[in-house]
Design a protein around this motif. Structure first.
Motif, mmCIF file in Angstrom:
data_model
loop_
_atom_site.group_PDB
_atom_site.id
_atom_site.type_symbol
_atom_site.label_atom_id
_atom_site.label_comp_id
_atom_site.label_asym_id
_atom_site.label_seq_id
_atom_site.Cartn_x
_atom_site.Cartn_y
_atom_site.Cartn_z
ATOM 1 N N MET A 144 63.851 -5.164 -0.266
ATOM 2 C CA MET A 144 62.179 -4.951 -0.259
ATOM 3 C C MET A 144 61.708 -4.130 0.923
ATOM 4 S SD MET A 144 60.134 -4.984 -2.661
ATOM 5 C CE MET A 144 58.393 -4.107 -2.386
ATOM 6 N N VAL A 145 62.391 -4.806 2.093
ATOM 7 C CA VAL A 145 61.870 -4.287 3.329
ATOM 8 C C VAL A 145 62.054 -2.803 3.587
ATOM 9 C CG1 VAL A 145 62.249 -4.246 5.840
ATOM 10 C CG2 VAL A 145 61.926 -6.497 4.745
ATOM 11 N N LYS A 146 63.190 -2.509 3.078
ATOM 12 C CA LYS A 146 63.460 -1.135 3.137
ATOM 13 C C LYS A 146 62.422 -0.138 2.078
ATOM 14 C CE LYS A 146 67.034 2.503 1.764
ATOM 15 N NZ LYS A 146 66.023 3.470 1.919
ATOM 16 N N PHE A 147 62.139 -0.630 0.957
ATOM 17 C CA PHE A 147 61.100 -0.053 0.055
ATOM 18 C C PHE A 147 59.845 0.083 0.946
ATOM 19 C CE2 PHE A 147 63.707 -1.586 -3.760
ATOM 20 C CZ PHE A 147 64.034 -0.314 -4.088
ATOM 21 N N LEU A 148 59.476 -1.072 1.566
ATOM 22 C CA LEU A 148 58.052 -1.112 2.226
ATOM 23 C C LEU A 148 58.251 0.050 3.276
ATOM 24 C CD1 LEU A 148 57.706 -4.847 2.652
ATOM 25 C CD2 LEU A 148 56.397 -3.407 1.385
ATOM 26 N N LEU A 149 59.254 0.101 4.109
ATOM 27 C CA LEU A 149 59.468 1.094 4.920
ATOM 28 C C LEU A 149 59.326 2.728 4.644
ATOM 29 C CD1 LEU A 149 62.416 -0.543 7.404
ATOM 30 C CD2 LEU A 149 59.834 0.104 8.050
ATOM 31 N N ASP A 150 59.740 2.606 3.327
ATOM 32 C CA ASP A 150 59.862 3.985 2.841
ATOM 33 C C ASP A 150 58.077 4.327 2.077
ATOM 34 O OD1 ASP A 150 62.411 4.416 3.249
ATOM 35 O OD2 ASP A 150 63.143 3.802 1.502
ATOM 36 N N ASP A 151 57.431 3.239 1.979
ATOM 37 C CA ASP A 151 56.203 3.497 1.484
ATOM 38 C C ASP A 151 55.117 3.762 2.647
ATOM 39 O OD1 ASP A 151 53.646 3.090 0.177
ATOM 40 O OD2 ASP A 151 54.530 2.055 -1.243
ATOM 41 N N PRO A 152 54.497 4.947 2.543
ATOM 42 C CA PRO A 152 53.449 5.055 3.708
ATOM 43 C C PRO A 152 52.171 4.206 3.559
ATOM 44 C CG PRO A 152 54.375 7.186 2.824
ATOM 45 C CD PRO A 152 54.707 6.114 1.866
ATOM 46 N N TYR A 153 51.853 3.951 2.306
ATOM 47 C CA TYR A 153 50.683 3.131 2.083
ATOM 48 C C TYR A 153 50.922 1.772 2.452
ATOM 49 C CZ TYR A 153 47.115 0.338 -0.222
ATOM 50 O OH TYR A 153 45.790 -0.610 -0.319
ATOM 51 N N ALA A 154 52.145 1.240 2.178
ATOM 52 C CA ALA A 154 52.253 -0.103 2.720
ATOM 53 C C ALA A 154 52.664 -0.169 4.157
ATOM 54 C CB ALA A 154 53.856 -0.629 2.030
ATOM 55 N N LEU A 155 53.052 0.877 4.792
ATOM 56 C CA LEU A 155 53.253 0.666 6.400
ATOM 57 C C LEU A 155 51.833 0.820 6.902
ATOM 58 C CD1 LEU A 155 56.317 3.158 6.999
ATOM 59 C CD2 LEU A 155 56.186 0.761 7.041
ATOM 60 N N SER A 156 50.849 1.827 6.310
ATOM 61 C CA SER A 156 49.477 1.826 6.671
ATOM 62 C C SER A 156 48.683 0.325 6.776
ATOM 63 C CB SER A 156 48.883 2.776 6.271
ATOM 64 O OG SER A 156 47.616 3.021 6.571
#
Length: 188
Positions: free
Chosen positions: A135-147
């Motif tokens: 899930m952390v990997k998915f979060l790192l790949d998601d610009p909205y989540a990172l922002s």
């Protein structure tokens, strides 16, 4: 939930609201039988649907607060959302002072309780997500989540201070490693 109410008080207010709405629905059904204009019939039917949905929502909150799913038996809790009727302001204005106070208190209790439930759910999801490498990997790949995460950290002093301390420590470690490497190169 609002600190003004104990759990027992909140349940009592909600149960009082449920009983009142049941009486109001029954009175509106009686009124409906006497109406002849289609416009008036539609308005009353719309208000009845809204009060029924509102009653169901209050029952669902009480069932959740008391862990008593039997309260939900026979209720359609998956129904379509019901729009606020055009005559809802007229309905509120028709309530006596005690009923209006009960209505407003019940709305506040329900909103606060639902907010608390959502916060607990968000917390559990967040904890599970951060404990999952996938899930952390998915979060790192998601610009909205990172922002969104970056914004959360930036506006929270505690998180931001810890973030800066971690980044600064990481930089210091890199610089130390770089200096050590440079020193080693000079010796050779």
């Amino acid at each position: 939930m609002d600190d003004d109410y104990t759990m027992e008080d909140a349940i009592s207010v909600l149960n009082s609201t449920i009983r009142r709405k049941e009486i109001e629905i029954e009175n509106l059904r009686k009124k409906l039988k006497r109406l002849t204009k289609q416009e008036s019939i539609n308005a009353v039917e719309e208000l009845i649907r809204y009060l029924q949905a509102d009653r169901t929502a209050y029952i669902a909150v009480v069932a959740d607060m008391t862990d008593d799913d039997s309260l939900l038996e026979g209720l359609n809790t998956d129904g379509e959302p019901v729009d606020c009727p055009v005559k809802y302001d007229q309905y509120l204005n028709g309530l006596n002072a005690d009923d209006l106070e009960n209505e407003l208190d019940a709305e506040e209790i329900r909103a606060d309780y639902c907010d608390e439930v959502m916060e607990l759910m968000y917390y559990a999801i967040g904890e599970e997500a951060l404990n999952s490498k996938k899930m952390v990997k998915f979060l790192l790949d998601d610009p909205y989540a990172l922002s969104t995460l970056g914004e959360l950290i930036f506006y929270d002093d505690y998180l931001y201070d810890n973030f800066r301390a971690i980044i600064d420590a990481k930089k210091a470690k890199k610089e130390k490693k770089k200096a050590k490497k440079a020193k080693k190169s000079e010796v050779e």
